[in-house]
Design a protein around this motif. Structure first.
Motif, PDB file in Angstrom:
ATOM      1  N   SER A 217      44.676  27.877  72.943  1.00 48.31           N
ATOM      2  CA  SER A 217      45.004  26.591  72.362  1.00 48.31           C
ATOM      3  C   SER A 217      44.152  26.333  71.114  1.00 48.31           C
ATOM      4  CB  SER A 217      44.882  25.475  73.412  1.00 48.31           C
ATOM      5  OG  SER A 217      43.723  24.726  73.206  1.00 48.31           O
ATOM      6  N   ARG A 218      42.919  26.822  71.126  1.00 51.73           N
ATOM      7  CA  ARG A 218      42.112  26.693  69.903  1.00 51.73           C
ATOM      8  C   ARG A 218      42.727  27.500  68.766  1.00 51.73           C
ATOM      9  NH1 ARG A 218      36.998  24.415  70.013  1.00 51.73           N
ATOM     10  NH2 ARG A 218      36.490  25.430  68.031  1.00 51.73           N
ATOM     11  N   MET A 219      43.182  28.708  69.095  1.00 52.14           N
ATOM     12  CA  MET A 219      43.776  29.535  68.043  1.00 52.14           C
ATOM     13  C   MET A 219      45.036  28.872  67.494  1.00 52.14           C
ATOM     14  SD  MET A 219      43.107  33.312  69.654  1.00 52.14           S
ATOM     15  CE  MET A 219      43.815  34.373  68.425  1.00 52.14           C
ATOM     16  N   ASP A 220      45.831  28.287  68.402  1.00 51.45           N
ATOM     17  CA  ASP A 220      47.057  27.632  67.949  1.00 51.45           C
ATOM     18  C   ASP A 220      46.755  26.460  67.031  1.00 51.45           C
ATOM     19  OD1 ASP A 220      48.506  29.448  69.320  1.00 51.45           O
ATOM     20  OD2 ASP A 220      48.912  28.165  71.064  1.00 51.45           O
ATOM     21  N   LYS A 221      45.632  25.827  67.296  1.00 53.81           N
ATOM     22  CA  LYS A 221      45.273  24.682  66.447  1.00 53.81           C
ATOM     23  C   LYS A 221      44.507  25.120  65.203  1.00 53.81           C
ATOM     24  CE  LYS A 221      44.702  21.588  70.370  1.00 53.81           C
ATOM     25  NZ  LYS A 221      43.616  21.422  71.357  1.00 53.81           N
ATOM     26  N   GLY A 222      44.323  26.421  65.077  1.00 48.50           N
ATOM     27  CA  GLY A 222      43.595  26.907  63.899  1.00 48.50           C
ATOM     28  C   GLY A 222      42.102  26.652  63.981  1.00 48.50           C
ATOM     29  N   LEU A 223      41.595  26.407  65.181  1.00 50.82           N
ATOM     30  CA  LEU A 223      40.154  26.190  65.325  1.00 50.82           C
ATOM     31  C   LEU A 223      39.436  27.527  65.484  1.00 50.82           C
ATOM     32  CD1 LEU A 223      40.322  23.209  67.846  1.00 50.82           C
ATOM     33  CD2 LEU A 223      39.639  23.109  65.433  1.00 50.82           C
ATOM     34  N   PRO A 224      38.199  27.595  65.061  1.00 52.47           N
ATOM     35  CA  PRO A 224      37.475  28.864  65.186  1.00 52.47           C
ATOM     36  C   PRO A 224      37.241  29.251  66.652  1.00 52.47           C
ATOM     37  CG  PRO A 224      36.002  27.127  64.433  1.00 52.47           C
ATOM     38  CD  PRO A 224      37.373  26.548  64.432  1.00 52.47           C
ATOM     39  N   THR A 225      37.247  30.561  66.901  1.00 56.60           N
ATOM     40  CA  THR A 225      36.940  31.034  68.255  1.00 56.60           C
ATOM     41  C   THR A 225      35.936  32.168  68.153  1.00 56.60           C
ATOM     42  OG1 THR A 225      38.712  32.626  68.138  1.00 56.60           O
ATOM     43  CG2 THR A 225      39.197  30.562  69.272  1.00 56.60           C
ATOM     44  N   VAL A 226      35.300  32.446  69.263  1.00 50.73           N
ATOM     45  CA  VAL A 226      34.419  33.619  69.340  1.00 50.73           C
ATOM     46  C   VAL A 226      34.717  34.314  70.669  1.00 50.73           C
ATOM     47  CG1 VAL A 226      32.525  32.793  67.895  1.00 50.73           C
ATOM     48  CG2 VAL A 226      32.607  32.155  70.302  1.00 50.73           C
ATOM     49  N   PRO A 227      34.340  35.571  70.813  1.00 51.99           N
ATOM     50  CA  PRO A 227      34.588  36.253  72.077  1.00 51.99           C
ATOM     51  C   PRO A 227      33.869  35.561  73.238  1.00 51.99           C
ATOM     52  CG  PRO A 227      33.921  37.821  70.397  1.00 51.99           C
ATOM     53  CD  PRO A 227      33.721  36.460  69.829  1.00 51.99           C
ATOM     54  N   VAL A 228      34.472  35.660  74.414  1.00 50.38           N
ATOM     55  CA  VAL A 228      33.868  35.043  75.596  1.00 50.38           C
ATOM     56  C   VAL A 228      33.609  36.141  76.619  1.00 50.38           C
ATOM     57  CG1 VAL A 228      34.262  33.457  77.514  1.00 50.38           C
ATOM     58  CG2 VAL A 228      35.028  32.843  75.215  1.00 50.38           C
ATOM     59  N   SER A 229      32.438  36.110  77.238  1.00 50.63           N
ATOM     60  CA  SER A 229      32.206  37.070  78.312  1.00 50.63           C
ATOM     61  C   SER A 229      32.320  36.339  79.635  1.00 50.63           C
ATOM     62  CB  SER A 229      30.829  37.721  78.166  1.00 50.63           C
ATOM     63  OG  SER A 229      29.804  36.769  78.267  1.00 50.63           O
ATOM     64  N   PHE A 230      32.871  37.019  80.636  1.00 52.91           N
ATOM     65  CA  PHE A 230      32.982  36.364  81.929  1.00 52.91           C
ATOM     66  C   PHE A 230      32.513  37.286  83.035  1.00 52.91           C
ATOM     67  CE2 PHE A 230      36.705  37.250  84.759  1.00 52.91           C
ATOM     68  CZ  PHE A 230      37.124  38.413  84.144  1.00 52.91           C
ATOM     69  N   ASN A 231      32.147  36.691  84.161  1.00 53.06           N
ATOM     70  CA  ASN A 231      31.467  37.428  85.225  1.00 53.06           C
ATOM     71  C   ASN A 231      32.419  37.891  86.308  1.00 53.06           C
ATOM     72  OD1 ASN A 231      28.398  36.938  84.655  1.00 53.06           O
ATOM     73  ND2 ASN A 231      29.444  34.997  84.297  1.00 53.06           N
ATOM     74  N   LEU A 232      32.232  39.128  86.721  1.00 55.83           N
ATOM     75  CA  LEU A 232      33.000  39.637  87.851  1.00 55.83           C
ATOM     76  C   LEU A 232      32.033  39.881  89.000  1.00 55.83           C
ATOM     77  CD1 LEU A 232      35.418  42.269  86.317  1.00 55.83           C
ATOM     78  CD2 LEU A 232      36.036  40.153  87.487  1.00 55.83           C
ATOM     79  N   SER A 233      32.518  39.666  90.178  1.00 57.30           N
ATOM     80  CA  SER A 233      31.693  39.904  91.352  1.00 57.30           C
ATOM     81  C   SER A 233      32.117  41.236  91.976  1.00 57.30           C
ATOM     82  CB  SER A 233      31.884  38.734  92.316  1.00 57.30           C
ATOM     83  OG  SER A 233      31.883  39.187  93.627  1.00 57.30           O
ATOM     84  N   ARG A 234      31.216  41.805  92.752  1.00 59.73           N
ATOM     85  CA  ARG A 234      31.526  43.055  93.434  1.00 59.73           C
ATOM     86  C   ARG A 234      32.789  42.911  94.276  1.00 59.73           C
ATOM     87  NH1 ARG A 234      27.362  45.895  95.424  1.00 59.73           N
ATOM     88  NH2 ARG A 234      26.201  43.958  95.475  1.00 59.73           N
ATOM     89  N   VAL A 235      32.887  41.759  94.922  1.00 55.06           N
ATOM     90  CA  VAL A 235      34.000  41.531  95.841  1.00 55.06           C
ATOM     91  C   VAL A 235      35.339  41.471  95.108  1.00 55.06           C
ATOM     92  CG1 VAL A 235      34.772  40.081  97.742  1.00 55.06           C
ATOM     93  CG2 VAL A 235      32.332  40.327  97.266  1.00 55.06           C
ATOM     94  N   ASP A 236      35.302  41.043  93.844  1.00 54.88           N
ATOM     95  CA  ASP A 236      36.539  41.036  93.059  1.00 54.88           C
ATOM     96  C   ASP A 236      37.194  42.407  93.055  1.00 54.88           C
ATOM     97  OD1 ASP A 236      36.690  38.381  92.107  1.00 54.88           O
ATOM     98  OD2 ASP A 236      35.104  38.786  90.656  1.00 54.88           O
ATOM     99  N   PHE A 237      36.363  43.436  92.917  1.00 54.66           N
ATOM    100  CA  PHE A 237      36.907  44.791  92.831  1.00 54.66           C
ATOM    101  C   PHE A 237      37.549  45.217  94.149  1.00 54.66           C
ATOM    102  CE2 PHE A 237      33.959  44.663  89.342  1.00 54.66           C
ATOM    103  CZ  PHE A 237      34.592  45.389  88.351  1.00 54.66           C
TER     104      PHE A 237
END
Ligand code: C2E
Ligand code: CA
Ligand code: CA
Length: 974
Positions: A217-237
């Motif tokens: 939605s930020r990109m659609d509005k032409g707002l600046p973005t930066v990469p986001v890192s997110f966390n995975l848990s062992r159990v996710d796998f």
């Protein structure tokens, strides 16, 4: 004091800390529950009030007080009666720091006036560190679905900052459970419960989806973005196909993969039997960055890097909690190790400017922590960064700054990152070693930057630009010498990255004027300093001490490695073996014969011995070099400088040719001077001068301090078409009106006269009888008893010079021994092959063949036979390689072939044909030889191969083989 205060309507078993204080200052503590006492390690309320000196503001760590209270006031004035989620550190009664999240609201009480009811929850604590309240655990397990569907799970974003620029370069998304009933929950309170009940994937899927939705939605509005890192848990796998989940979400929101980074903790990776790593590899193959979180928290970290592929390691904040010399050492070496492996680095948990400065100094690429910003909702996170004055790094620059960070390494040697953009220089990074060097010449880094940028006429301004050009062009590490404020500076630089008109150089500089390791306590007089600029190699040879000091050497010859600083004879022999061309060895030996050198110097007309030799450069090809041996003018000394310089196209070299030719001019014209130069008497000097003026082909002039001509050489007059010197003497350039623009030359001359600068190779234009000529000028001060009394100069017609150089260099493409091409010709040929590849899509290969037994042939049979061997080899290669192959001898016993081969198989086949022919050589002129060849191939179709590196790749492979052979040899010996 008033423990009897009882807040109304409070559930008895309140989860977390609760306390009440007055709104008006000083904020007196009226009530604190058991959890607050626990948080402060206090036994009772009385102990706590004493600990905080009966002022709630003293609950906080002193550094945090001001900031926390201004946040509370701000929120109270915005929201009226509430403030929320203020992160802070408290200090316990026993002196331990703790991290807490504080919320509160204003409540009116009849007896006490306005009060603050505050909630204090411990955060930033590992779940295992303390027992989560059993009720919360059950609550979480039962309510996760409701929490997700009703939006109680909030996404908080914590900024990640680019160390070099301070700009925002990413966020880490972290979850918060803000419950309508029990309030604020930090991940430590709900994540372990979700993992244990195998529900964590619900949370993580949700977090990823909402993150992507927000970015979209930020990109659609032409707002600046930066990469986001997110966390995975062992159990996710275990619970889902992680790759699928990520990929389908990214596709759903049409996001480029480089916008998402995946964090997996070190412990998860360490304990993984294999399938998590497989997923990580797959993610990386598809273009996601995979990061290892909490790196260094376990014991297997170092081993881990060996086996696991990742893009970045996030150093565990535990390293910073004890910020001691030892932990700093560990951080620094972890970072430098990661860099060696091509892995990027990030430090989390940065809380103070001291920590940030340290991490910047050792070149940690990115930083994250409360010092830059706490996790908060995205809008707030962006505006926080804006308020802090940080820019937002766009995608275009990620790689550039990654490369920049990777170029920084821990060293005591001076190191900088110098950026060149829009014609201006900017130091992106300087280490302590560099700043010290700068200080030693009484400058600051800013002064240096200013002199690179502002002083258009200063030599440094031009020098740094031509240096940058040459480095860009060669694509290699280059070494240069220049003078700053009478100091002699050696600079080594190479290109690190290039983006959008910005080029980044890694640069090291040494002030060798004071470099004791190079010069010891030797007086570095002006003549020597001047020598530096002029020569490709310089050795100071001391006949009294029988020592040799390598001052400068552009070829690969390293005196220290040869282990022969002591012993002039040993050194000259080693030099001859390593660098001098076979045919010139005899001349060389005569030239350097130590026992006669001093006598010959004395006997020579001008105190210089000259000789032309073919010497091997660092690419292995032989070039004609002008060698000179000169007495160092130092009274009573038996010190001599051995020098060599190439006759290449660098115009500043011409100045030397001028000097030496002027000298031989003088010699030829009969002005024989027997005394050594230090002892020239005035009459001789006058004669020499007169002779130069008359007979030299160079355009000399000299001027007084008012820049009026005092004299000119005859060729100067001829060049301008004057009949006699009277036409010029006593006049200035402006009077003559011959320069197209007087400004630059005037300013340069003033620098010479006022500051004693030596101006080299300054370009200009002049008009001679209506025709525009390009000239290049050299000027230096004339001293009399320590005062500048005028200047002297020489100029050349650059157009003529260029033509001469072209004439010289055209013939220098072949190898005199074999009639094949030399390295220079080879380089040229490479370009036409590459053109063919671009235009016609024709693939080609590079084949390097080295005769590993060449040296043993030389020592067994001598140069003559060795040369014949090379010729035989050349013939064999010519015959087998096919008519269309381009063949060169690029090193002593190395041949290089360029052929159009459609693939590596074809190249390999050709190589084996050639080798068969070479291996059939068993005798040379009747002398039996047993030859061993090694070879290496690089093909233009291979991944990562380009015109720039194809030769080096092949060379590397060759070296690799050499190493393996050596190792095997050693093993066999043992
Ligand atoms: P983490 O991934 O190591 O996240 C960093 C934690 O350190 C965060 O705590 C963050 O608020 C905190 N922190 C950041 N800067 C500083 C600082 O300068 N000083 C201190 N003392 N702490 C700092 P948080 O948000 O409480 O998260 C705790 C852990 O919970 C995280 O550790 C992460 O492993 C996990 N987690 C958080 N959100 C999620 C999620 O959505 N999914 C999964 N699977 N795990 C999550
Ligand atoms: Ca993390
Ligand atoms: Ca972490």
């Amino acid at each position: 004091m008033q423990k009897n205060y009882q807040p109304v309507n409070l559930p008895n078993e309140f989860p977390g800390g609760f306390y009440v204080c007055t709104l008006s200052r000083p904020r007196r503590l009226l009530f604190a529950n058991a959890e607050v006492l626990r948080l402060f390690d206090c036994h009772d309320f009385g102990e706590l009030t004493v600990h905080i000196q009966n002022n709630v503001e003293n609950m906080l760590m002193p550094e945090d007080i001001k900031q926390v209270h201004s946040q509370i006031e701000r929120q109270l004035s915005a929201k009226g009666t509430r403030f929320e989620h203020i992160c802070a550190r408290i200090v316990t009664h026993t002196g331990r720091p703790r991290y807490v999240d504080i919320s509160g609201c204003v409540v009116h009480s009849l007896e006490e006036g306005d009060l603050l009811y505050c909630l204090m929850l411990e955060t930033g604590n590992r779940a295992s560190d303390y027992q989560i309240d059993k009720d919360i655990r059950e609550y979480v397990i039962e309510n996760i679905d409701t929490a997700l569907s009703r939006g109680w799970i909030h996404l908080y974003y914590q900024p990640v900052v680019r160390t070099l620029t301070g700009d925002l370069c990413g966020f880490e998304v972290l979850s918060r459970w803000i419950d309508p009933k029990i309030g604020f929950l930090s991940p430590g309170m709900f994540i372990p419960a979700l993992e244990q009940t195998r529900q964590i994937h619900k949370l993580d899927t949700y977090i990823l989806k909402e993150t992507c939705r927000t970015i979209r939605s930020r990109m659609d509005k032409g707002l600046p973005t930066v990469p986001v890192s997110f966390n995975l848990s062992r159990v996710d796998f275990m619970l889902l196909d992680v790759f699928d989940m990520i990929e389908s979400t990214m596709t759903e929101f049409r996001l480029p993969r480089d916008l998402l980074h995946i964090e997996v903790t070190e412990s998860v990776v360490a304990e993984d039997p294999g399938h998590i790593r497989a997923t990580m590899d797959r993610l990386r193959d598809e273009g996601y960055e995979v990061w290892i979180d909490d790196f260094g928290s376990g014991y297997s970290s170092l081993n881990l890097l060996k086996d696991v592929n990742c893009d970045l390691i996030k150093l565990d904040m535990g390293f910073l909690r004890t910020f001691t010399e030892k932990s700093r050492q560990i951080i620094a070496s972890t970072i430098s190790m990661a860099k060696k492996l091509g892995i990027k680095t990030l430090m989390e948990g940065v809380e103070t400017s001291e920590q940030a400065d340290f991490l910047a100094s050792i070149g940690c690429g990115r930083l994250q922590g409360y010092f830059f910003g706490k996790p908060q909702p995205l809008e707030g996170a962006f505006s926080h960064m804006k308020a802090a004055g940080a820019g937002i790094e766009t995608r275009l620059w990620h790689h550039y700054y990654d490369m920049a960070a990777s170029a920084i390494h821990e060293t005591d040697e001076p190191l900088t990152l110098l950026e060149f953009a829009g014609g201006k220089f900017h130091f992106l990074y300087t280490n302590a070693g560099y700043r010290e060097q700068v200080k030693s010449i009484h400058y600051t880094v800013r002064d240096i930057e200013a002199s690179f940028n502002d002083n258009v006429n200063a030599p440094l301004y031009r020098d740094i630009r031509s240096l940058v050009h040459a480095t860009e062009e060669s694509g290699r590490r280059e070494t240069y010498f220049c003078t700053i404020a009478n100091n002699y500076i050696r600079t080594v630089m190479h290109v690190v990255a290039h983006t959008d008109g910005h080029t980044l150089f890694c640069m090291s500089s040494w002030n060798i004027t004071q470099d004791s390791s190079h010069m010891e306590n030797q007086k570095f007089d002006d003549n020597l300093r001047y020598l530096y600029m002029m020569f490709d190699s310089i050795y100071i040879v001391d006949f009294d001490a029988d020592t040799v000091n390598q001052i400068r050497e552009k070829s690969a010859f390293n005196l220290l490695e040869q282990g022969c600083e002591n012993g002039i004879r040993k050194m000259t022999e080693a030099y001859g073996r390593a660098l001098v061309y076979e045919d010139d060895l005899e001349a060389y030996q005569r030239y350097v014969a130590p026992e006669t050198i001093l006598q010959r110097l004395h006997d020579s007309p001008d105190g210089i011995l000259n000789c032309c030799l073919r010497l091997k450069d660092r690419h292995g090809s032989y070039n004609w070099m002008g060698c000179s041996i000169l007495l160092i003018p130092e009274a009573g000394s038996r010190k001599v400088a051995y020098t060599a310089r190439s006759f290449d196209d660098r115009a500043d070299n011409i100045a030397f040719m001028v000097q030496s030719m002027v000298k031989s001019d003088a010699a030829q014209k009969g002005t024989h001077l027997s005394p050594a130069p230090g002892q020239l008497n005035d009459a001789y000097k006058a004669m020499l001068w007169d002779s130069q003026q008359r007979n030299s082909e160079f355009c000399y002039f000299w001027k007084d301090t008012k820049r009026r001509f005092l004299g000119v050489s005859h060729s100067f007059l001829r060049y301008y078409g004057f009949d006699s010197a009277q036409d010029v003497l006593g006049r200035t350039d402006e009077d003559m009106g011959w320069h197209v623009d007087d400004g630059p030359y005037r300013d340069a001359e003033l620098e010479v006269l006022q500051k004693g600068r030596v101006i080299q190779n300054q370009p200009g234009q002049c008009i001679i009888r209506g025709v525009l000529h390009h000239i290049t000028c050299y000027k230096w001060p004339l001293y009399n008893q320590g005062r500048i009394v005028g200047l002297m100069g020489v100029f050349f017609d650059a157009d003529k010079m260029r033509k001469r150089i072209r004439d010289i260099s055209e013939t220098s493409y072949d190898d005199p021994v074999t009639g094949l091409m030399n390295a220079r010709g080879w380089a040229d040929a490479m370009f036409s092959y590459d053109e063919q590849r671009t235009l016609q899509k024709r693939q080609y290969s590079v084949l390097l063949i080295e005769n590993a037994s060449y040296d043993s042939v030389v020592s067994a049979y001598g140069m003559d036979i060795a040369r014949q061997l090379l010729q035989r080899e050349a013939d064999a290669i010519r015959k087998m390689a096919g008519r269309r192959a381009t063949i060169a001898r690029t090193g002593q016993a190395t041949f290089a072939l360029l052929t159009y081969d459609k693939d590596e198989d074809e190249a390999r086949k050709r190589a084996s044909d050639v080798l068969r022919a070479l291996n059939s050589i068993h005798e040379i002129a009747g002398n039996p030889v047993t030859l061993v060849f090694r070879y290496a191939i690089a093909h233009s179709r291979e991944k990562g191969v380009s015109t720039e590196n194809i030769y080096h790749i092949a060379q590397d492979r060759l070296h690799q083989q050499q190493k393996t052979e050596r190792r095997q040899k050693r093993r066999r010996r043992n």
